[in-house]
Write an enzyme that holds these catalytic residues in place. Structure first.
Site, PDB file in Angstrom:
ATOM      1  N   LYS A   1      81.792  32.907 -23.840  1.00 34.29           N
ATOM      2  CA  LYS A   1      81.378  31.951 -22.796  1.00 34.29           C
ATOM      3  C   LYS A   1      81.220  32.665 -21.454  1.00 34.29           C
ATOM      4  CE  LYS A   1      84.736  29.343 -20.814  1.00 34.29           C
ATOM      5  NZ  LYS A   1      84.834  29.531 -19.351  1.00 34.29           N
ATOM      6  N   ASN A   2      82.253  33.406 -21.065  1.00 38.20           N
ATOM      7  CA  ASN A   2      82.238  33.985 -19.717  1.00 38.20           C
ATOM      8  C   ASN A   2      81.246  35.130 -19.566  1.00 38.20           C
ATOM      9  OD1 ASN A   2      84.114  32.132 -18.984  1.00 38.20           O
ATOM     10  ND2 ASN A   2      85.863  33.529 -18.933  1.00 38.20           N
TER      11      ASN A   2
ATOM     12  N   ARG B   1      82.761  25.616 -12.395  1.00 39.35           N
ATOM     13  CA  ARG B   1      82.706  26.510 -11.233  1.00 39.35           C
ATOM     14  C   ARG B   1      81.646  27.594 -11.364  1.00 39.35           C
ATOM     15  NH1 ARG B   1      86.616  26.709  -7.799  1.00 39.35           N
ATOM     16  NH2 ARG B   1      86.135  28.891  -7.436  1.00 39.35           N
TER      17      ARG B   1
ATOM     18  N   CYS C   1      90.234  23.035  -8.332  1.00 45.02           N
ATOM     19  CA  CYS C   1      90.391  23.428  -9.722  1.00 45.02           C
ATOM     20  C   CYS C   1      91.791  23.017 -10.140  1.00 45.02           C
ATOM     21  CB  CYS C   1      90.198  24.936  -9.779  1.00 45.02           C
ATOM     22  SG  CYS C   1      90.872  25.726 -11.197  1.00 45.02           S
TER      23      CYS C   1
ATOM     24  N   ARG D   1      91.170  28.437  -5.815  1.00 43.95           N
ATOM     25  CA  ARG D   1      90.073  29.268  -6.329  1.00 43.95           C
ATOM     26  C   ARG D   1      88.898  29.338  -5.329  1.00 43.95           C
ATOM     27  NH1 ARG D   1      88.669  28.381 -12.439  1.00 43.95           N
ATOM     28  NH2 ARG D   1      87.942  30.520 -12.259  1.00 43.95           N
ATOM     29  N   PRO D   2      89.099  30.071  -4.241  1.00 42.07           N
ATOM     30  CA  PRO D   2      88.084  30.116  -3.185  1.00 42.07           C
ATOM     31  C   PRO D   2      86.827  30.899  -3.589  1.00 42.07           C
ATOM     32  CG  PRO D   2      89.869  31.661  -2.725  1.00 42.07           C
ATOM     33  CD  PRO D   2      90.272  30.888  -3.956  1.00 42.07           C
ATOM     34  N   VAL D   3      85.759  30.753  -2.779  1.00 41.66           N
ATOM     35  CA  VAL D   3      84.533  31.541  -2.985  1.00 41.66           C
ATOM     36  C   VAL D   3      84.192  32.336  -1.720  1.00 41.66           C
ATOM     37  CG1 VAL D   3      83.517  30.132  -4.818  1.00 41.66           C
ATOM     38  CG2 VAL D   3      83.125  29.508  -2.421  1.00 41.66           C
TER      39      VAL D   3
ATOM     40  N   LEU E   1      84.792  35.328  -0.847  1.00 42.03           N
ATOM     41  CA  LEU E   1      84.304  36.705  -1.033  1.00 42.03           C
ATOM     42  C   LEU E   1      82.829  36.708  -1.415  1.00 42.03           C
ATOM     43  CD1 LEU E   1      87.315  38.149  -3.066  1.00 42.03           C
ATOM     44  CD2 LEU E   1      86.883  38.373  -0.615  1.00 42.03           C
TER      45      LEU E   1
ATOM     46  N   ASP F   1      93.533  35.014 -18.798  1.00 46.27           N
ATOM     47  CA  ASP F   1      93.075  33.984 -19.737  1.00 46.27           C
ATOM     48  C   ASP F   1      93.839  34.003 -21.060  1.00 46.27           C
ATOM     49  OD1 ASP F   1      91.239  33.176 -17.861  1.00 46.27           O
ATOM     50  OD2 ASP F   1      89.574  34.296 -18.733  1.00 46.27           O
TER      51      ASP F   1
ATOM     52  N   ARG G   1      85.146  23.061 -23.959  1.00 46.86           N
ATOM     53  CA  ARG G   1      84.474  23.880 -22.935  1.00 46.86           C
ATOM     54  C   ARG G   1      84.432  25.341 -23.337  1.00 46.86           C
ATOM     55  NH1 ARG G   1      86.286  22.753 -16.903  1.00 46.86           N
ATOM     56  NH2 ARG G   1      84.653  24.313 -16.747  1.00 46.86           N
TER      57      ARG G   1
HETATM   58  N1  EPU Z   1      89.183  35.129  -5.264  1.00 51.00           N
HETATM   59  C1  EPU Z   1      89.213  34.966  -3.913  1.00 51.00           C
HETATM   60  N2  EPU Z   1      88.029  34.712  -3.263  1.00 51.00           N
HETATM   61  C2  EPU Z   1      86.851  34.613  -3.926  1.00 51.00           C
HETATM   62  C3  EPU Z   1      86.833  34.804  -5.308  1.00 51.00           C
HETATM   63  C4  EPU Z   1      88.019  35.048  -5.962  1.00 51.00           C
HETATM   64  O1  EPU Z   1      90.246  35.053  -3.271  1.00 51.00           O
HETATM   65  O2  EPU Z   1      85.816  34.391  -3.272  1.00 51.00           O
HETATM   66  C5  EPU Z   1      90.437  35.423  -5.985  1.00 51.00           C
HETATM   67  C6  EPU Z   1      90.832  34.309  -6.952  1.00 51.00           C
HETATM   68  O3  EPU Z   1      91.517  33.266  -6.306  1.00 51.00           O
HETATM   69  C7  EPU Z   1      91.684  35.068  -7.957  1.00 51.00           C
HETATM   70  C8  EPU Z   1      91.021  36.438  -8.011  1.00 51.00           C
HETATM   71  O4  EPU Z   1      90.217  36.532  -6.831  1.00 51.00           O
HETATM   72  O5  EPU Z   1      92.978  35.209  -7.476  1.00 51.00           O
HETATM   73  C9  EPU Z   1      90.162  36.699  -9.206  1.00 51.00           C
HETATM   74  O6  EPU Z   1      89.266  35.621  -9.415  1.00 51.00           O
HETATM   75  P1  EPU Z   1      87.811  35.845 -10.008  1.00 51.00           P
HETATM   76  O7  EPU Z   1      86.807  35.604  -8.938  1.00 51.00           O
HETATM   77  O8  EPU Z   1      87.774  37.156 -10.720  1.00 51.00           O
HETATM   78  O9  EPU Z   1      87.697  34.669 -11.079  1.00 51.00           O
HETATM   79  P2  EPU Z   1      86.397  33.875 -11.476  1.00 51.00           P
HETATM   80  O10 EPU Z   1      85.208  34.754 -11.458  1.00 51.00           O
HETATM   81  O11 EPU Z   1      86.347  32.603 -10.718  1.00 51.00           O
HETATM   82  C10 EPU Z   1      86.502  34.441 -14.033  1.00 51.00           C
HETATM   83  C11 EPU Z   1      86.570  33.677 -15.315  1.00 51.00           C
HETATM   84  C12 EPU Z   1      87.952  33.058 -15.450  1.00 51.00           C
HETATM   85  C13 EPU Z   1      88.986  34.167 -15.415  1.00 51.00           C
HETATM   86  C14 EPU Z   1      88.844  34.992 -14.136  1.00 51.00           C
HETATM   87  C15 EPU Z   1      89.764  36.186 -14.066  1.00 51.00           C
HETATM   88  C16 EPU Z   1      84.320  32.918 -15.695  1.00 51.00           C
HETATM   89  C17 EPU Z   1      83.357  31.789 -15.735  1.00 51.00           C
HETATM   90  N3  EPU Z   1      85.553  32.630 -15.315  1.00 51.00           N
HETATM   91  O12 EPU Z   1      86.721  33.494 -12.985  1.00 51.00           O
HETATM   92  O13 EPU Z   1      87.962  32.426 -16.732  1.00 51.00           O
HETATM   93  O14 EPU Z   1      90.274  33.594 -15.457  1.00 51.00           O
HETATM   94  O15 EPU Z   1      87.474  35.478 -14.031  1.00 51.00           O
HETATM   95  O16 EPU Z   1      89.526  37.049 -15.114  1.00 51.00           O
HETATM   96  O17 EPU Z   1      83.970  34.042 -16.030  1.00 51.00           O
HETATM   97  C18 EPU Z   1      88.653  30.856 -18.335  1.00 51.00           C
HETATM   98  O18 EPU Z   1      87.767  31.294 -19.083  1.00 51.00           O
HETATM   99  O19 EPU Z   1      89.584  30.095 -18.743  1.00 51.00           O
HETATM  100  C19 EPU Z   1      88.628  31.246 -16.926  1.00 51.00           C
HETATM  101  C20 EPU Z   1      89.217  30.551 -15.988  1.00 51.00           C
END
Ligand code: EPU
Length: 423
Positions: A22-23, A94, A118, A123-125, A127, A309, A401
């Protein structure tokens, strides 16, 4: 709403075929939008998140055809005329936020809803947005939407260091940069296999990307990208989940086919430390459960460390270990909604900060439990498979999902899981 009724305990024996990831599929789908001709992606799982993202992409005028029988998706953005992703769809998943990078890369501008909250924290964006600004984009927030645009056909680019490293931000920045930034460098980039596959796929489409799989990725703009016929990777989290499930019952011996064992990072060695015998031959992994599960503490880290995960599933395994262990999540500090539910089944766990302590050797007995997210849900199913009696797991839409044909696959290997309507 559906629920599962699980009769236990049952060992897992036989063989399970692993589905596409999925991811990894979601970034590939976003990448396909950047092509000037249709892209076909194979090994795409039939999951709710994939259907949601199909609909997000369709809003733009892009054609998406899902040949479900063959798990093959064809995306053609030649009629893309509307560079937006609405809240109604983005709030459901997301990863729809990948539309920001894809649409800015494709058309130079985008209006994409902020994803919102979430189940386990903010889970901010930030970055994603700061990285785009560092690339030279204009980013504004209006009424819950991100308005992103590049001031001209292309921007000189620059450099941005992700802190912490982020899969999603790395994906979005790559998507935005490949057709727009003369040279853009991402420092502390995500090294996860999903990002490497994205870079390889974009490179096949004609992109110029260096450093995939390292913590410095450099992208140099190209004028066009062509559509390709390509394959997604097997799901490493589904693989790890079933490996853990196979270690939980002393009579289990499970073979997983169609895997990519090298994508499992530190996890495989951690599983071996429990006493489980893990044999890898090509794309096949066999797990034989230990007589006695040794207690092994883990800490989640970015790839190739132990994945966040899989931490809920690991804590569930550790409820059966011969001793105390801890699971510390360094990626998400509050991803423990499964703990009170496992306790309802008789497990002995306590959470302090980002660490859960698990007292082992618990006899679980079936009752009703409910989950709040995907990985918590699968852990409760795993617990139900080793609990005495009948366990009802409510709200299994979370599982739909992210786990393709979960109950069919597990039942084929000896479980007794029945899906019903909750009412
Ligand atoms: N973070 C920030 N700011 C940002 C983005 C991230 O502070 O702008 C922090 C997050 O809060 C977290 C860390 O950075 O502490 C890592 O988060 P990341 O951005 O890597 O996570 P993501 O891309 O939102 C993906 C997977 C998640 C998985 C994480 C970590 C997808 C669709 N989702 O999320 O998968 O847990 O990477 O490996 O690829 C799941 O499949 O159950 C799932 C949640």
């Amino acid at each position: 709403m559906d629920k599962f009724t699980i009769d236990g305990p049952t060992p897992l024996r036989g063989s399970i075929a692993i589905s596409g990831s999925k991811n990894a599929a979601l970034p590939l789908m976003a990448a396909a939008i950047l092509g000037d001709s249709p892209t076909t992606i194979r090994l795409v799982p039939k999951l709710k998140d994939i259907y949601t993202f199909n609909n997000v992409i369709r809003v733009t005028g892009t054609s998406v055809q899902f040949d479900e029988e063959n798990n093959t998706l064809t995306i053609d953005s030649q009629n893309l005329g509307f560079a937006e992703a609405p809240y109604e769809l983005v709030r459901k998943m997301r990863a729809s936020f990948y539309m920001l990078g894809a649409l800015m890369g494709k058309t130079g501008e985008a209006k994409v809803s902020l994803p919102g909250g979430c189940a386990w924290g903010p889970r901010p964006v930030d970055l994603h947005l700061k990285g785009l600004e560092a690339m030279g984009a204009d980013i504004n927030l209006e009424k819950g939407y991100v308005m992103g645009s590049f001031p001209g056909e292309s921007v000189p680019g620059g450099e941005y260091e992700l802190n912490p490293s982020s899969v999603g931000a790395t994906v979005n920045l790559i998507l935005a940069a490949v057709r727009r930034a003369e040279k853009f460098t991402i420092k502390n980039a995500a090294k996860e296999p999903d990002v490497v596959l994205l870079c390889d796929t974009l490179s096949k489409m004609g992109a110029n990307i260096e450093g995939a799989g390292t913590d410095t990725i450099t992208i140099r703009r190209v004028d066009s990208l062509k559509g390709i016929d390509t394959s997604n990777d097997p799901d490493r989290i589904e693989t790890g989940t079933y490996m853990i499930a196979a270690a939980m019952h002393p009579e289990s011996s499970l073979t997983l086919t169609g895997c990519k064992p090298e994508d499992l990072g530190a996890f495989t060695d951690d599983l071996r430390k429990t006493g489980a015998v893990v044999t890898i031959e090509g794309n096949t992994i066999r797990v034989e459960a230990p007589e006695t599960i040794k207690a092994v503490s883990v800490e989640t880290q970015i790839y190739p460390g132990f994945p966040t995960d899989l931490q809920a599933q690991w804590a569930t395994l550790m409820t059966q270990a011969d001793g105390r262990s801890t699971v510390t999540d360094n990626i998400y500090f509050d991803r423990f909604s499964y703990v009170p539910e496992l306790k309802r089944l008789g497990a002995n766990l306590s959470v302090k900060g980002n660490c859960v302590t698990i007292g082992g050797s618990s006899t679980l007995s079936g009752t009703s439990v409910m989950s709040t997210d995907l990985r918590a849900s699968v852990s409760l199913v795993m617990a139900g498979m080793i609990a005495e009696g009948t366990t009802d797991v409510l709200r299994v839409y979370h599982l739909d999902r992210g786990y393709e044909d979960l109950e069919d696959k597990l039942n084929q290997a000896g479980s007794a899981i029945v899906r019903h309507d909750e009412d």
